[in-house]
Design an enzyme around this catalytic site. Structure first.
Site, PDB file in Angstrom:
ATOM      1  N   GLY A 126       0.825  -1.199   0.000  1.00 19.66           N
ATOM      2  CA  GLY A 126       0.000   0.000   0.000  1.00 19.66           C
ATOM      3  C   GLY A 126       0.861   1.251   0.000  1.00 19.66           C
ATOM      4  O   GLY A 126       0.959   1.943   1.020  1.00 19.66           O
ATOM      5  N   GLU A 245      13.754  -4.008  -3.070  1.00 16.67           N
ATOM      6  CA  GLU A 245      13.038  -4.244  -4.315  1.00 16.67           C
ATOM      7  C   GLU A 245      13.931  -4.012  -5.522  1.00 16.67           C
ATOM      8  O   GLU A 245      13.893  -4.772  -6.497  1.00 16.67           O
ATOM      9  CB  GLU A 245      11.802  -3.348  -4.398  1.00 16.67           C
ATOM     10  CG  GLU A 245      11.006  -3.543  -5.675  1.00 16.67           C
ATOM     11  CD  GLU A 245       9.739  -2.708  -5.708  1.00 16.67           C
ATOM     12  OE1 GLU A 245       8.754  -3.157  -6.305  1.00 16.67           O
ATOM     13  OE2 GLU A 245       9.734  -1.606  -5.142  1.00 16.67           O
TER      14      GLU A 245
END
Length: 384
Positions: A126, A245
Site C-alpha cells: 500500500g 526491491e
C-alpha cells in the site's frame, strides 16, 4: 567478485537442480483469483518443507543462512527448471520480510517471518496513491493516533493482489504538518480489518479477472505495535523496502528472463529454421537480446557482490532501468515470433498476457524517469 564457482558451489547447484527437477509443479499456474493464491502458497510450503525456502535468510528466521552466491545459484537453477513465478508472494518474501528483519521489533519478527516463509500468508503493498504514484513523498493517506491505535483514512491504488492478501505493508501520513518526506509511518495492516473496501481495477490482460485494486480506508484501526521502525520515520523504512526491491529482490526476475529468452529462441528455430539467429531480422534481434541478458547476468552478479560487502546503493537503479526495458523488448519480440496466433488471448497463456503486462514494467517499482533521476543525481552527481 570471483565469478568462478567453488566445488562446494557446484555440489550445491547439483543438489538444487535435482530437487527442482523432482518437485517443480508441472501443472499450469492459475492466472488469477483464489486458485492462484492456493497454488502459490502450496508451492511456497513445498519449498519450505524441502529446505529451499529462504536460502539466504538467516537461520534464526527459518532460512538456511547461505551466501548470496548460493542464492544466485538457486535462482539460476530455478529459472532453468521453469519454476513458477509465485508473484503473489513477492511482496511478503522480498519486501515485507527483509524490512521487518532490518527494522522490525522482535515481536513483529516472531509473528510474521515464519508465516511468510512457510507459505501461510500473502502480502500486498500500500504505497501508491491517486495522483501520487511516482511522488511517494506526497502521499496523503492519513493516520491519527488514538490511544494505542492508528486510525487510517484515505486510499491506495494499483494494489496488486489486495483481494487475495492477508497483510499489507502500508505507508500513512502521521504528521501532516511535517515536511514532505517526514511525518510518514510504515505500518503492518491486517487486510481483514473493518473499514477496508476493495474496488477492482480491470485491465486488458485479464478479462473476467482482476489483478489491481484500489483500496479505501475508513476509520481503519491499526495497533501502534504494528508500526515498523518509529512513528514518523516511515520514509527511511520505506527506502529500505525499495532498496530491497531494486536490489536483491529483483535478482530472480533478472535471471528468469534469460531462461525465457532461450525458450523463445527455441520457438523461433522451430518456426523459422535452426539458423534463424544467423540469417533473419528476427534472429538478429534475438541475438542482441541474448547478449543483453548476459549483460544483465553480469549486473546481477555485481549487485550480489556489492550486497555481500554492504556496498549496495543507488547503483541498483541502473540495473532496474535497463532490465525493465529489456523485459519489454523480449515480450515484444515474442509476439513477432509467434505471429498471427498472437491475436488470441487464451485463459492459460505464457506469452501474450505477459506482453500486454510488460507495458507496466517501466512504471512499477519507480518509473524509468525516476530511475534515471536517481542515477543522474546519486550515482553521477549531476545537479537536480
Amino acid at each position: 567478485m570471483n565469478l568462478d564457482f567453488t566445488p562446494e558451489d557446484e555440489l550445491f547447484r547439483a543438489e538444487a537442480r535435482d530437487w527442482l527437477n523432482d518437485n517443480v509443479p508441472r501443472d499450469q499456474r492459475p492466472p488469477e483469483d483464489q486458485a492462484m493464491r492456493e497454488f502459490d502458497l502450496a508451492w511456497q510450503r513445498c519449498q519450505f518443507d524441502g529446505g529451499w525456502a529462504g536460502v539466504s535468510w538467516p537461520v534464526e528466521y527459518g532460512g538456511r543462512g547461505l551466501s548470496l552466491t548460493e542464492q544466485l545459484i538457486w535462482y539460476e537453477e530455478y529459472a532453468r527448471a521453469g519454476g513458477p513465478s509465485s508473484e503473489l508472494l513477492f511482496v511478503g518474501c522480498n519486501h515485507a520480510a527483509p524490512t521487518i528483519m532490518a527494522r522490525g521489533t522482535q515481536a513483529q519478527k516472531d509473528y510474521h517471518l515464519s508465516r511468510i516463509l512457510r507459505g501461510e500468508v500473502a502480502w500486498c503493498q500500500g504505497f501508491s496513491e491517486p495522483n501520487n504514484g511516482s511522488d511517494l513523498g506526497g502521499l496523503r493517506c492519513r493516520a491519527e493516533i488514538d490511544g494505542d491505535h492508528l486510525v487510517v483514512n484515505g486510499s491506495k491504488i494499483w494494489t496488486s493482489g489486495a483481494h487475495l492478501a492477508d497483510w499489507q505493508e502500508l505507508l500513512v501520513r502521521t504528521d501532516p504538518a511535517a515536511p514532505k518526506h517526514k511525518g510518514i509511518s510504515w505500518v503492518i495492516c491486517d487486510m481483514r480489518s473493518p473499514g477496508i473496501e476493495l474496488r477492482p481495477i480491470l485491465i486488458m490482460t485479464a478479462p473476467g479477472h482482476h489483478h489491481f485494486n484500489q483500496v479505501f480506508y475508513t476509520d481503519v484501526r491499526i495497533p501502534l505495535s504494528n508500526v515498523v521502525g518509529e512513528v514518523n520515520d516511515g520514509w527511511n523504512v520505506a527506502m529500505s523496502t525499495l532498496g530491497f526491491e531494486r536490489g536483491t529482490a529483483s535478482m530472480s526476475e533478472q535471471i528468469r528472463y534469460g531462461a525465457i529468452l532461450e525458450k523463445l529462441i527455441e520457438i523461433a528455430r522451430e518456426r523459422f529454421g535452426k539458423h534463424v539467429l544467423e540469417y533473419d531480422e528476427i534472429g538478429a534481434r534475438l541475438a542482441q537480446l541474448r547478449a543483453e541478458t548476459q549483460a544483465v547476468r553480469a549486473m546481477t552478479y555485481t549487485t550480489a557482490s556489492r550486497v555481500a560487502r554492504g556496498m549496495l546503493g543507488s547503483e541498483a537503479s541502473i540495473t532496474r532501468a535497463f532490465v525493465s526495458q529489456l523485459q519489454q523488448r523480449i515480450r515484444r519480440i515474442a509476439v513477432d515470433v509467434i505471429g498471427p496466433d498472437s491475436i488470441e488471448l487464451p485463459d492459460v497463456d505464457p506469452w501474450i498476457r505477459p506482453y500486454l503486462r510488460s507495458y507496466s514494467n517501466t512504471i512499477a517499482a519507480g518509473t524509468s524517469e525516476i530511475q534515471r533521476n536517481i542515477i543522474g543525481e546519486r550515482v553521477l552527481g549531476l545537479p537536480r
